[in-house]
Design an enzyme around this catalytic site. Structure first.
Site, PDB file in Angstrom:
ATOM      1  N   TRP A 101       2.339  -1.218  -9.966  1.00 45.55           N
ATOM      2  CA  TRP A 101       1.523  -1.434  -8.765  1.00 45.55           C
ATOM      3  C   TRP A 101       2.110  -2.507  -7.866  1.00 45.55           C
ATOM      4  O   TRP A 101       2.086  -2.370  -6.630  1.00 45.55           O
ATOM      5  CB  TRP A 101       0.064  -1.719  -9.149  1.00 45.55           C
ATOM      6  N   ASP A 170      -3.846  -8.683  -6.104  1.00 43.87           N
ATOM      7  CA  ASP A 170      -4.455  -7.379  -6.374  1.00 43.87           C
ATOM      8  C   ASP A 170      -5.222  -7.520  -7.692  1.00 43.87           C
ATOM      9  O   ASP A 170      -4.618  -7.613  -8.757  1.00 43.87           O
ATOM     10  CB  ASP A 170      -3.343  -6.323  -6.481  1.00 43.87           C
ATOM     11  N   LYS A 194     -12.510   0.870 -10.985  1.00 46.42           N
ATOM     12  CA  LYS A 194     -12.251   0.502 -12.381  1.00 46.42           C
ATOM     13  C   LYS A 194     -13.375  -0.383 -12.914  1.00 46.42           C
ATOM     14  O   LYS A 194     -14.071  -0.013 -13.843  1.00 46.42           O
ATOM     15  CB  LYS A 194     -10.905  -0.195 -12.499  1.00 46.42           C
TER      16      LYS A 194
HETATM   17  N1  PLP Z   1      -3.553  -1.644  -7.925  1.00 44.76           N
HETATM   18  C1  PLP Z   1      -3.856  -1.470  -9.212  1.00 44.76           C
HETATM   19  C2  PLP Z   1      -3.799  -2.640 -10.139  1.00 44.76           C
HETATM   20  C3  PLP Z   1      -4.205  -0.202  -9.693  1.00 44.76           C
HETATM   21  O1  PLP Z   1      -4.507  -0.021 -10.987  1.00 44.76           O
HETATM   22  C4  PLP Z   1      -4.249   0.885  -8.791  1.00 44.76           C
HETATM   23  C5  PLP Z   1      -4.635   2.237  -9.226  1.00 44.76           C
HETATM   24  O2  PLP Z   1      -4.807   2.549 -10.358  1.00 44.76           O
HETATM   25  C6  PLP Z   1      -3.906   0.648  -7.453  1.00 44.76           C
HETATM   26  C7  PLP Z   1      -3.588  -0.628  -7.041  1.00 44.76           C
HETATM   27  C8  PLP Z   1      -3.911   1.761  -6.458  1.00 44.76           C
HETATM   28  O3  PLP Z   1      -5.219   2.000  -6.096  1.00 44.76           O
HETATM   29  P1  PLP Z   1      -5.681   3.291  -5.282  1.00 44.76           P
HETATM   30  O4  PLP Z   1      -5.439   4.465  -6.140  1.00 44.76           O
HETATM   31  O5  PLP Z   1      -7.136   2.987  -5.053  1.00 44.76           O
HETATM   32  O6  PLP Z   1      -4.909   3.327  -4.021  1.00 44.76           O
END
Ligand code: PLP
Length: 364
Positions: A101, A170, A194
């Protein structure tokens, strides 16, 4: 069924029951929340309660604004550089890349400025190099990191020191699972699906002095100053997602707040890690102990490289016992056990009991 999904993930039963009860008639208005105008006084109350409860849970200081946006975590991969890359003339940002990520976030940010990856690229994401090995740039507009890499099960157990440079985090997969001092951050964001609700809404907490620097081509829906200035109502916000998030915040407050969630997440993850560590190599988690995640635990069966037959058989056996969504991410393989706030200790106990049974039956 016990849902160990990495996301969208299990929600507290009480939250879903409350939503079900109100599906057709919220607060005696005669219509459900999905059908309410986002400008109605009833929705305004939902929005204000949601924010106030979050402020309570995280003790958010007054100089921080809270907005509810669309676009998910991936939307914020763009929104962060679009809003912060012009904080200083050099248009530079530091990225601490510790998994998939943060890799994606860094790649996206390269469209809008110069990205400095502060740690050497790793082949596998199983450890976070020590802070004294990071190559931080004092002239960076911000330092970015992902508090919990959901795919790799790598979690920071501390908040990085950035020597005055705004810190962006994040927290999509561990927000409200441990105490954090919000005043150490410039921006915190989290997709809801989540730990705090359903897909479609993204929570963003922004320090006031960082607002107002959006690049001229920043899409209006991603502009923090526009969203803050309009109390998340510049355009139609994800109203139902905000409502569910508000119910989750109330549920956490009733359950004992963030401290309780922290205590529980420690207890739940320790039960799984102890089972792995006492299995004499039958189960393994390849992540360094210093950064093992309390939220997502990647597990291999039959050695650190995993044994496909045993892993498939485990997933089938778990499925027969009603335990679902335990398959590891395709890039890592094996199993992944996700232990968000809504997963109870009793749920984990059942899983751990099955892990021990499976080991006794299959170890030669
Ligand atoms: N950041 C983290 C830590 C994630 O686990 C995820 C998705 O699983 C994301 C960002 C991406 O999120 P999205 O699918 O809502 O764009």
């Amino acid at each position: 069924v016990i849902n160990f999904s990495p996301g969208p993930a299990k929600l507290p039963e009480e939250v879903l029951q409350e939503a079900q009860k109100e599906m057709l008639n919220h607060d005696n208005v005669g219509v459900g929340v999905m059908e309410l105008s986002h400008r109605s006084k009833e929705f305004m109350r939902i929005l204000a309660d949601c924010e106030n409860n979050l402020r309570n849970l995280l003790t958010i200081p007054d100089n921080y604004k809270v907005v509810f946006m669309q676009g998910g975590g991936t939307g914020q991969f763009s929104a962060v550089p679009l809003n912060l890359m012009a904080l200083k003339p050099g248009h530079k940002a530091d990225y601490i890349v510790t998994g998939i990520w943060s890799t994606k976030a860094a790649k996206e940010a390269e469209k809008y400025g110069a990205v400095n990856r502060v740690i050497t690229k790793m082949d596998k994401y199983e450890v976070i190099p020590k802070q004294n090995e990071w190559n931080l740039d004092p002239d960076a507009c911000y330092v970015y990191y992902c508090a919990n890499e959901t795919v790799h099960g790598v979690e920071f157990s501390y908040v990085p020191e950035t020597y005055g440079v705004p810190l962006v985090c994040d927290m999509s997969s561990n927000i409200l699972s441990r105490h954090v001092d919000v005043s150490k951050f410039g921006v915190i964001y989290a997709g809801a699906q989540k730990n705090i609700g359903c897909a479609g809404v993204t929570l963003v907490i922004i320090r006031e002095d960082l607002i107002g620097y959006a690049l001229p081509y920043c899409p209006v829906v991603f502009d923090y100053s526009v969203q803050v200035g309009n109390n998340s109502l510049y355009n139609t916000p994800p109203t139902y997602g905000i409502y569910i998030m508000g119910l989750v915040f109330k549920w956490i407050l009733t359950a004992g707040g963030v401290d309780k969630m922290e205590e529980l997440s420690k207890k739940k993850s320790e039960a799984v890690y102890d089972t792995i560590d006492n299995s004499k190599g039958f189960y393994s988690c390849n992540v360094d102990e210093s950064c093992r995640s309390r939220m997502n635990i990647p597990v291999r069966i039959g050695g650190p490289g995993g044994n496909d037959v045993l892993e498939d058989s485990f997933l089938q056996g778990a499925g027969k016992r009603g335990m679902i969504s335990l398959k590891g991410h395709r890039s890592v393989g094996g199993l992944r056990i996700s232990l968000y706030n809504a997963v109870s200790f009793e749920d984990v106990d059942k899983l751990v009991t099955f892990m021990k049974e499976f080991m006794n039956e299959n170890r030669h």
